[in-house]
Write an enzyme that holds these catalytic residues in place. Structure first.
Site, PDB file in Angstrom:
ATOM      1  CB  SER A 107      -0.916  -0.023   1.225  1.00 41.84           C
ATOM      2  OG  SER A 107      -1.819   1.053   1.181  1.00 41.84           O
ATOM      3  CG  ASP A 108       2.854   4.993  -1.549  1.00 39.38           C
ATOM      4  OD1 ASP A 108       3.489   5.101  -0.480  1.00 39.38           O
ATOM      5  OD2 ASP A 108       2.947   5.828  -2.469  1.00 39.38           O
TER       6      ASP A 108
END
Lengths: 225, 225
Positions: A95-96
């Site tokens: 995730s970012d």
């Protein structure tokens, strides 16, 4: 939509879930599902050339790279896995999160001046928070990714107020220089969209992605058997 | 707007803050200000006749009554206060949260069937969460109250999914039968407005009310001196 609630018992039994993220906030949100998971921190330096991507492409690329890095790492375990673990379906989640004001991507501020500059750009107006989530099932090296967007509106704030906020130390490990789940909530007048997405992990969107990817995987396996 | 950030040092020194609420979620949100506070649980049975109020009037009345009850209690302390405490400006904060679907007020469900009925009424559409906050400064018996409204949209959910959610045990101490800050986040596709207001305490609105009420109090005291 929320049918992950119905899948949790099966997943508990049959999946090995790995979160490829060092963010304690993401760990907390993922923990809400009540599924056990491991954390493996990716080493990716997040140094893609932003000028070559739209914000959405950029954040999705980051999530995919983090996920794929950890998939590769798990494919070559240092110690042999237990039989039980071998049997389980591996799920890796990368995730970012970025903050986007106009076309500008704001990541973590480098120092107090940088934080002030970011928060000045955000005050009194709307911006977007984009979190990308990439999922790999059963060692797939090409993770599937989605991007969730939430609009956040900041209050009109004086430099003095922004400096008082920066003095709390909160901005420094956060994209855009604020944390909506803590003192930073005082900067925000409202949001439109998914709240957890702003904190760092859109649990609803991730759940739908997990359910759909697991469904496809199980169908494939059933066809093969 | 968020100028509470500038007032916190003065308030730390000069105020005695009392939260008239037994909700651990409200305590957690208020704690974000970094100000010490006490908790005094009001005994009010929340049994006003709903048919005589609009939802907004109803929730504001509840918050005012809780606040006033605790103001009265503190006016007659069982043990003499320390000199330091005597000197401080007392601030009492009362609060109440309701979920409103159409004109119907949803409070805490009584049992699993009641929870299912509530969640069925909420699925696949929007509803409003209203939290009222009442503040009394320096023993004022007529608290000033505000009401913040956030719109929440629920996913389309099957009875099976709702039952799986109810089986987690989460609905029972929560207005409307769900907790947006926990597993209940899976029921929600998005919100419009203040998130903490849905959890139970709109910190931004409360902060603005505190700053304005304290400002008026200090002005009055200055005129008197």
């Amino acid at each position: 939509m929320a049918s992950i609630l119905l899948e949790v018992p099966w997943m508990k039994e049959n999946c090995r879930i790995v979160l490829a993220s060092s963010s304690p906030r993401r760990q907390e949100i993922l923990g809400l599902l009540g599924l056990p998971f491991e954390v493996v921190k990716p080493k990716f330096a997040e140094d893609l050339d932003k000028s070559k991507y739209t914000p959405r492409e950029y954040v999705m690329a980051n999530a995919r790279i983090k996920c794929a890095e950890v998939v590769m790492k798990l494919a070559h375990p240092r110690h042999p896995l237990s039989e039980e673990m071998e049997r389980k379906v591996g799920i890796v989640i990368g995730s970012d999160t970025i903050v986007v004001r106009g076309d500008t991507i704001l990541e973590k501020p480098q120092d107090a001046d940088h934080a002030l500059e970011m928060l000045q750009a955000l005050r009194g107006r709307e911006h977007q928070v984009m979190t990308a989530v990439a999922v790999s099932v059963a060692g797939a090296e090409d993770p599937v990714a989605i991007c969730e967007v939430t609009t956040v509106t900041f209050a009109e704030l004086s430099d003095e107020e922004l400096k008082a906020y920066i003095a709390t130390g909160e901005p420094f490990d956060k994209a855009g220089g604020y944390g909506i789940q803590a003192v930073g909530s005082l900067l925000v007048t409202g949001i439109r969209g998914d709240y957890q997405n702003v904190v760092g992990l859109p649990l609803g969107a991730l759940s739908r992605l997990l359910v759909s990817e697991l469904g496809q995987y199980r169908q494939k396996v059933a066809l093969r058997d």
